[in-house]
Write an enzyme that holds these catalytic residues in place. Sequence first.
Site, PDB file in Angstrom:
ATOM      1  N   GLU A 133     -82.767  11.708 -17.458  1.00  0.00           N
ATOM      2  CA  GLU A 133     -82.382  12.298 -18.732  1.00  0.00           C
ATOM      3  C   GLU A 133     -81.118  11.629 -19.261  1.00  0.00           C
ATOM      4  O   GLU A 133     -80.193  11.320 -18.498  1.00  0.00           O
ATOM      5  CB  GLU A 133     -82.166  13.803 -18.576  1.00  0.00           C
ATOM      6  CG  GLU A 133     -83.478  14.538 -18.300  1.00  0.00           C
ATOM      7  CD  GLU A 133     -83.326  16.042 -18.187  1.00  0.00           C
ATOM      8  OE1 GLU A 133     -84.310  16.748 -18.468  1.00  0.00           O
ATOM      9  OE2 GLU A 133     -82.236  16.516 -17.811  1.00  0.00           O
ATOM     10  N   CYS A 435     -73.442  20.233 -19.996  1.00  0.00           N
ATOM     11  CA  CYS A 435     -72.855  19.749 -18.753  1.00  0.00           C
ATOM     12  C   CYS A 435     -73.400  20.520 -17.560  1.00  0.00           C
ATOM     13  O   CYS A 435     -73.362  21.748 -17.535  1.00  0.00           O
ATOM     14  CB  CYS A 435     -71.331  19.889 -18.798  1.00  0.00           C
ATOM     15  SG  CYS A 435     -70.529  18.806 -19.990  1.00  0.00           S
TER      16      CYS A 435
END
Length: 466
Positions: A133, A435
């Site tokens: 990703e 995150c």
Amino acid sequence: LALVIGIQVQGWHLEAGQRIKPKTIGKWDIGPPSLLNLPRLELWASHRGMKEMHVQKIYNALFRNGRAGGGAWSGLSSEITVQQLQALDLSMADSEDLLRDFVQCSSRVVDDQVSVGGGRKLVVELSSGRLVETVIIRHDHLSSGRSRYTVCVSSQVGCAKACRFCATGTMGLHAQLSSAEILEQVWLAQRVLQQTGEYADNLRNVVFMGMGEPFDNYDAVLGALRGLTHQCLFGLSAKHITVSTVGASASKIRELAEDAPGVCLALSLHGATQELRELLIPAATACPLDELAAALDYHTELSGRGVMMEYLLIENVNDSDRDADALALFVLDRGSEKTNELPSSSTSCAAGALGIPEKTHEPLPQDTPSQKTKNPTNSFVNLIPYNPTLAGGLFGYSTPSDERINAFHGRLRMHGISSLVRWSSAQGRDANGACGQLALSVGGNYPPSPRNKAAKGSDANPDPAK
């Protein structure tokens, strides 16, 4: 093809603007290698007696001049032809052999999820069929109305560090990425932006904060740094590139300082005591805090700049006033002697790579509790509110209240620490792209690889950005 590792590059090679030199060729790709496999392409050209200027022209046409969609090629949107290579003064034989031996890009985007904040999470399929990703982070400037972008790249498929708060750690380590596969993530991000009407030049920063621990794949990361800063390729300034690490290897921090001193370093600290770091980051047992501190000081000495300390705030785990005091003490000990004033360039590198304003608070009054004879602004603290993950949920982790986060931040400021709360780190939660949330939607719930279907008659040569 046989797997060959550790072959030293012979003959000439093009030097990057930051003089980051390749150490090895690394692994062979599965299938024809990408043109972004710089050592392979340069070795191929050297063995054929080609001149450096020919490779420079290829790089410029594909990855430099064509970025904004202009130029003779519109290099980001069209496949290379023999005629285009001949226009770069390559012979007919060299042009045909180049197209036979290399591909323009060995990876492709198989999923593109757009966040409500304007960012994007790309699922990139490698030539092996494995998925990683890549996140495109959008920064909007209110005054100008313009946007610029940071691309967050992965360096591994999965991660072996198993941090207790991180979704990627639940995957384990599946594969190392080559330097070409890392560079291709940036190239694909540029294409996606271009196809949505944005100029690829608006992609200003690259951060190694995606899947994986960059220092566990050090040679490939170093090769990617060379390509990112290469004047004929992406041409990024080193100060706009940040490599993040959990700090499990003091020796690798020292190596980065020696090999690429211009590149910014970010440390995922998350706890300012050895006990707390080992609780959150099991791999921290390999590097005691004093050894880590010495390596950070060595990096600061060689690079001339401080380190960005990343600190994930988790409710009732590491968000107390006592934790803030311990963090302040650790940062203060990383400072230089003499003064407690904020230099104008205190956060120009580490914070600038993520779009953080250089000045984060006004000069502190002289009666603040911490009146050390050191300058704490050599390092910058990036406070990140915890983003919920399945991994963290197993331990009951949750995000502190805004009041607790602000109190923690205020206590750091009271000690004279240059810091900022990265409220924007929550952007992308709706796409599992914030995150700590990168894990291929936890389990890789994507359709079967198009590459695996190619042999059965499906599209064997799809547009890599679609």
